[in-house]
Structure formats: C-alpha cells, structure tokens
Motif scaffolding. Structure first.
Motif, PDB file in Angstrom:
ATOM      1  N   VAL A 105      23.941  39.563  29.094  1.00 19.70           N
ATOM      2  CA  VAL A 105      24.087  39.079  28.137  1.00 19.70           C
ATOM      3  C   VAL A 105      24.536  37.385  28.819  1.00 19.70           C
ATOM      4  O   VAL A 105      25.675  37.598  29.606  1.00 19.70           O
ATOM      5  CB  VAL A 105      24.276  39.995  26.954  1.00 19.70           C
ATOM      6  N   TYR A 106      24.631  36.920  27.292  1.00 16.08           N
ATOM      7  CA  TYR A 106      25.888  35.889  28.239  1.00 16.08           C
ATOM      8  C   TYR A 106      27.524  36.524  28.260  1.00 16.08           C
ATOM      9  O   TYR A 106      27.894  37.738  26.742  1.00 16.08           O
ATOM     10  CB  TYR A 106      25.534  34.817  26.567  1.00 16.08           C
ATOM     11  N   THR A 107      27.635  36.028  29.009  1.00 14.41           N
ATOM     12  CA  THR A 107      29.390  36.052  29.203  1.00 14.41           C
ATOM     13  C   THR A 107      30.130  35.617  29.603  1.00 14.41           C
ATOM     14  O   THR A 107      29.630  35.288  30.875  1.00 14.41           O
ATOM     15  CB  THR A 107      28.921  37.852  30.154  1.00 14.41           C
ATOM     16  N   ASN A 108      31.223  35.645  29.437  1.00 13.45           N
ATOM     17  CA  ASN A 108      32.606  34.898  30.300  1.00 13.45           C
ATOM     18  C   ASN A 108      33.426  35.465  30.667  1.00 13.45           C
ATOM     19  O   ASN A 108      34.079  36.788  29.877  1.00 13.45           O
ATOM     20  CB  ASN A 108      33.366  34.228  29.118  1.00 13.45           C
ATOM     21  N   GLY A 109      34.139  35.650  31.585  1.00 18.15           N
ATOM     22  CA  GLY A 109      35.730  36.123  32.188  1.00 18.15           C
ATOM     23  C   GLY A 109      36.786  34.979  31.998  1.00 18.15           C
ATOM     24  O   GLY A 109      36.611  33.831  31.100  1.00 18.15           O
ATOM     25  N   PHE A 110      37.810  34.946  32.030  1.00 21.09           N
ATOM     26  CA  PHE A 110      39.059  34.678  31.824  1.00 21.09           C
ATOM     27  C   PHE A 110      39.907  34.136  32.468  1.00 21.09           C
ATOM     28  O   PHE A 110      40.447  35.631  32.894  1.00 21.09           O
ATOM     29  CB  PHE A 110      39.815  35.172  29.888  1.00 21.09           C
ATOM     30  N   LEU A 111      40.908  32.837  32.543  1.00 24.74           N
ATOM     31  CA  LEU A 111      41.650  32.912  33.424  1.00 24.74           C
ATOM     32  C   LEU A 111      42.940  32.146  32.454  1.00 24.74           C
ATOM     33  O   LEU A 111      42.466  31.320  31.988  1.00 24.74           O
ATOM     34  CB  LEU A 111      41.512  31.932  34.261  1.00 24.74           C
ATOM     35  N   PRO A 123      60.734  24.817  39.040  1.00 17.78           N
ATOM     36  CA  PRO A 123      61.033  25.800  37.488  1.00 17.78           C
ATOM     37  C   PRO A 123      60.619  26.498  38.172  1.00 17.78           C
ATOM     38  O   PRO A 123      60.195  26.688  39.640  1.00 17.78           O
ATOM     39  CB  PRO A 123      59.487  25.270  36.837  1.00 17.78           C
ATOM     40  N   LYS A 124      60.948  27.505  37.663  1.00 17.87           N
ATOM     41  CA  LYS A 124      59.862  29.415  37.984  1.00 17.87           C
ATOM     42  C   LYS A 124      58.414  29.273  38.122  1.00 17.87           C
ATOM     43  O   LYS A 124      57.382  28.492  37.199  1.00 17.87           O
ATOM     44  CB  LYS A 124      60.340  30.490  36.452  1.00 17.87           C
ATOM     45  N   THR A 125      57.766  30.068  38.794  1.00 12.08           N
ATOM     46  CA  THR A 125      56.431  30.082  39.299  1.00 12.08           C
ATOM     47  C   THR A 125      55.651  30.137  38.108  1.00 12.08           C
ATOM     48  O   THR A 125      55.673  31.332  37.402  1.00 12.08           O
ATOM     49  CB  THR A 125      56.456  31.221  40.339  1.00 12.08           C
ATOM     50  N   ALA A 126      54.448  29.087  37.761  1.00 11.95           N
ATOM     51  CA  ALA A 126      53.341  29.998  37.129  1.00 11.95           C
ATOM     52  C   ALA A 126      52.581  30.762  37.557  1.00 11.95           C
ATOM     53  O   ALA A 126      52.335  30.901  39.154  1.00 11.95           O
ATOM     54  CB  ALA A 126      53.226  28.913  36.645  1.00 11.95           C
ATOM     55  N   HIS A 127      52.948  31.875  36.786  1.00 14.42           N
ATOM     56  CA  HIS A 127      51.342  33.153  37.073  1.00 14.42           C
ATOM     57  C   HIS A 127      50.156  32.424  36.423  1.00 14.42           C
ATOM     58  O   HIS A 127      50.354  31.927  35.483  1.00 14.42           O
ATOM     59  CB  HIS A 127      51.947  34.668  36.933  1.00 14.42           C
ATOM     60  N   SER A 128      49.458  33.762  37.200  1.00 16.29           N
ATOM     61  CA  SER A 128      47.789  33.676  36.159  1.00 16.29           C
ATOM     62  C   SER A 128      46.815  34.915  36.549  1.00 16.29           C
ATOM     63  O   SER A 128      47.715  35.465  37.744  1.00 16.29           O
ATOM     64  CB  SER A 128      46.508  32.063  37.542  1.00 16.29           C
ATOM     65  N   TYR A 129      46.652  35.112  35.861  1.00 16.28           N
ATOM     66  CA  TYR A 129      45.381  36.333  35.618  1.00 16.28           C
ATOM     67  C   TYR A 129      43.681  35.893  35.414  1.00 16.28           C
ATOM     68  O   TYR A 129      44.145  35.569  34.321  1.00 16.28           O
ATOM     69  CB  TYR A 129      46.126  37.194  34.480  1.00 16.28           C
ATOM     70  N   ALA A 130      43.488  36.516  35.922  1.00 13.62           N
ATOM     71  CA  ALA A 130      41.970  36.263  36.349  1.00 13.62           C
ATOM     72  C   ALA A 130      41.382  37.523  35.347  1.00 13.62           C
ATOM     73  O   ALA A 130      41.062  38.638  36.794  1.00 13.62           O
ATOM     74  CB  ALA A 130      41.143  35.597  37.310  1.00 13.62           C
ATOM     75  N   PHE A 131      40.780  37.849  34.546  1.00 11.07           N
ATOM     76  CA  PHE A 131      39.713  39.121  34.001  1.00 11.07           C
ATOM     77  C   PHE A 131      38.249  38.803  34.410  1.00 11.07           C
ATOM     78  O   PHE A 131      37.617  37.753  33.541  1.00 11.07           O
ATOM     79  CB  PHE A 131      40.499  39.107  32.676  1.00 11.07           C
TER      80      PHE A 131
END
Lengths: 304, 304
Positions: B144-150, B202-210
C-alpha cells in the motif's frame, strides 16, 4: 452445558500496563464468544491461552474506545492466521463502517466471511439463537447507544431414568427420543406411563448477564431475573455518586442493588475508575446490598 | 541539538506478549515525535516512561494495522487526559476519515486541535519544517502507499569565539547576533575581520531516517545519504528472499546494502517476521554488507 467466563480486561477508560479495558471470553454450552474488545484484547487472549480461533461471535456493547478499539486488530489477525470460519459481529450501528473502512484502506480483506449484525433498537430483543444458546439485548443507559447482553443456555433434553425403563419391556430404543422430549409412553393395553416416571429433569440451563456501561437502571431487572451470573459495571463508589449522572455509570452499591432485585446467583463487579487504588472497596460496598459478590480481574475465570 | 530514539515496538504483523508492532518515540532538537503507532503503543509509552503528553507530531508510514491501529486509542487518551496542545497527524490519505469516523461514533470529540496532514505524493517532499527541524518523506515500495521519513536537525548558529573577540574592543554585544549568523565584522578604519576568526562552527546537525515497510529500494539512497541513524526494516533473512517480492519487504542483507550505499553512520534493523526466533541472525546478515548494525528491541534507546 455450563458456563466458563474468562475476564480479559475490566478497567475503564485508558489502557495501562496492569489495567486493561473491557473484554471477556465466554464459553457457554459449547459456544465460544467474545464480549467487548478493548485495545490489546488479542494479546490478552494469547496470554490467557484462550483458544481464540474458536470464537465465532463477538458482541460489542457500545462504541466507546475502551470497548472496541481492539476489534479491528483482532479481525486483521484472524486474516493473517488465514482463518476460514465465519465471524459474526454484533454491535451498534456504525461498527460495520468503522471496520470495513480500515480493512479497505489497508487492502486487507479477510479470508473468511465477516458478517455484521448492527443494532439500533432500544427494546430488548433476541439477536442470536441456535440449538444451544440464545442471546438477548439488555438496553442500557449510557452516553452513547449501549446494550448489555443476556446469554442463555437452552434447556437440554430430559435424561432417561433407566432404573424404571428397564422394568418396561415394551419400551424400545426407538422410543427414547420421544421420552427425552417429554412425551408419555402408551402401552399396548392402553396404560399410559407418565414421562416423569421414565425420565429425569434435564441439566439446569444457566445464563450470564453482561451489563456495561450503564447508569443505575432497575428496569433491566425483569430481563436478567434469576441469572446465574451477572457482570454489572461499578465505575465508582458511592463517594463519587455525583459523577454517575453526567458520566452515566453506576456505583458498586447500585450494582449490588440490581443484583438483589434480579435475584441473580452471583454478581461480578468491574469497569473500575482508575482513581481507586483499593478495589476491595467495590466488593465491600456491593456486599451491603447483595451477599454473593466477586471482583473481576484480568485472567480470573468463573465456572458454573 | 541531538537525537534520542526510543524503540517501543519493532515486530511485524500481529501483536504478541513480547512482540509489539511498530512504534518509535523520537526526540530530535527539542521536538517530540511519534513514528507509527501499532496497537498497544500508548501502554508502551507509559511503560518506557516517555513524556508522551509532549508529543506534538505523529507520523504514520502506511495504513497497515501494525503501524496505526493504536493511533485512535492514543488520541482518545489524550482527550481523556484533557490535553489542550494541538496534535498534528501526518499519514496517507484516508487516515483522517478513519480517526474522525471513530471519534464521531463514540461522541468523543477531542479537547485539543487535531490537525491532519494527508499525504498522497509519490515524490519526496518536505512535510514539516520549523526553526529546529525538518521532516522529508522517503517514498517506499510496499503493498500500500507508504512513506519513510527523514528527520533532520537544522544547523544551529555559529558559536562566538570569545578568546579572539575579547581582543577586538570595537565588537559590542549587539554585534554578536550578526557574528552568530556568519557575517564578517568591519572596523571603523575599514579593516574586515573574517567571521571564521571570530566564531566556531555550529554543533553538527544530525538526522534520522525511518524506512519501514519496503521492498529493497536503492533509489532512496540520495534522500538518506549520510544520515546519522537509519532504521531500515528487515522482515526476512535471505533464506526467505523469495517472499520479499510478493510481500514487498526487505531482507537484513538488503537493509545492510542500503545503509552501505547511503553511507549512514549506524543501521538499526527491525520489523522482524515472527518466524525467526534468533534475532541476532538479522544482525549477522546485515554485517556482511555494513559494519555498524544494531537490533531494534522494545525499550532500547539510541542517543546521538
């Protein structure tokens, strides 16, 4: 014949770690039934080792989340387990749309016939009947349209009294069917042998009345009169009686009063508000009205 | 700045006593987020002592029950707790109808603004952005229609290098704002002091990919490139690779391959099929592709 009632969840409102919302598994006269289905019910069914694939009828009292949010998940799980047996859902009008919308959007049509029986009558009515049991609605007084349910065993056939039959050589095996159905036996000389002398009474038919959620409603008494077992909600104690009007719930004392008026054999309390820590207070309060009171708790089994 | 990811549930399909369906609590740069919400999520939020009243944004990947059947219960509970803060729900088209139908039929309108952001684009797009973070969809390949998220932290302001600034008496406190924003400083005599000499990065910007649920889809690599943390579903091991085509799921090896191509810092595996008893096999298989792999498990917290 016989009743086996397993309490799965018996707390009101929000599910918490050790306080599950309403759900009960009822085995009555070989029929397997689920009553209400709060969130998490399918996990509780597994935990308490209920043979839940056998459940063929689910009765939902009303459309508050703590009584039905687990239903769509259970139905989906039946699908994943490749169930083939039909499943009947009885509940307020709207329940079909709620479930089918979610199945449609998840493209998860079931592998088994899923049959809805939507209710909207405010009169007590028989909504299921077969050779073994009948189920009758108990119209309740809550903030949304709500039914309790009376589950009744059908009275079985009379039992042969072989000690007496053996002395009547004219009675043959092919006559037993009529005897079990209560008919007298007429001998060739015209003598009538009364059924009461040839048979014994059938096993007692038991009944279970489930009444949640509701304000105090004594006009249900005639419907549940003499029930073997009554589950009646007791969200509050009398100290919060002022809340029962607005929330349409009962106190333990009121539950006891209904049990007394209906002359049931045993009262089970449940649907406790989370504000109470000592649940035994519910039992003590109901005991002031009725002598045979037990507390519902998750995993507890009542057998008749 | 920083990421704190709490795994609530990470198993596929049916909820069981010790195998909860997908749900994750993400705290990223002071934003409180829930990702997916399988049945029982609200109980897990309480069990793991997540300050769930702070959650303001809920992202639902797709409308399979193991990813959203707990949502309506959580929303109802927020209502019972008399929440006033607005709640934003991001998910596939249809999610609004599912939730509002149930709230309507239970006459349980919420006490707080409930705002739906329905998704139907198959292109990656930014769906939320504020001063602190942004959220971008990762279009996945499922039944079915699905998204992950960053989820990405915004890069913060540069930090003042006071050791150098102190030697420049012309620089006053009112100039700090421009310095933090990367501007150079021009002295009265026209000399330009470069920003790099007056500030620190600046402090490092982090990211999370689901990324759940999805078949192997390497074209998501550019979207998740260099992510600090990647959660990628691994429903199967390679021994059941034949099932991935029909079910649109991935193997642990495929998850490892995506992590490797995207050069993420850490891979977390989850959404395990119940057929596997030894979950460490997932880690071992992904390690053949990528060196930094951990297993999701209920209650585990990842901090960056």
């Amino acid at each position: 014949m016989g009743i086996q009632l397993t309490i799965l969840g018996c707390h009101s409102a929000t599910p918490r770690t050790n306080a599950h919302p309403t759900a009960q598994y009822l085995k009555i006269n070989e029929r397997h039934i689920l009553i209400d289905c709060g969130e998490g019910t399918q996990v509780l069914l597994r935990q308490h080792k209920v043979p839940f694939a056998k459940i063929k009828h689910i009765f939902i009292s009303h459309l508050h989340g703590d009584h039905f949010f687990g239903l769509v998940g259970l139905i989906s799980t039946f699908g994943l387990l490749d169930r083939r047996t039909e499943l009947h859902i009885y509940g307020p009008k709207g329940i079909k749309e709620i479930i089918t919308l979610q199945l449609k959007l998840s493209k998860s049509w079931t592998s088994f016939p899923l049959l809805f029986h939507e209710l909207n009558s405010t009169e007590s009515q028989i909504i299921f009947e077969d050779k073994k049991i009948s189920v009758t609605t108990i119209p309740l007084d809550h903030r949304v349209y709500t039914n309790g349910f009376l589950f009744q065993e059908k009275e079985g056939q009379r039992k042969l009294n072989m000690e007496n039959i053996i002395h009547e050589p004219e009675i043959e095996i092919c006559d037993y069917h009529n005897l079990k159905n209560g008919k007298d036996f007429t001998k060739q000389d015209g003598t009538v042998l009364e059924n009461d002398d040839l048979t014994l009474p059938p096993k007692t038919a038991h009944s279970y009345a489930f009444c949640s959620d509701t304000a105090y409603k004594p006009d249900i008494v005639p419907i549940i009169k003499g029930a073997s077992l009554l589950y009646h909600e007791s969200t509050f104690l009398e100290d919060k009686k002022n809340l029962t009007e607005r929330t349409k719930h009962s106190t333990a004392k009121e539950a006891g009063s209904v049990a007394k008026q209906a002359e049931v054999h045993k009262l089970i309390l449940g649907h406790y508000s989370s504000r109470y820590k000592d649940l035994n207070q519910f039992r003590l309060e109901a005991l002031t009205e009725f002598e045979n009171v037990e507390l519902a708790e998750s995993g507890k089994v009542f057998i008749i």
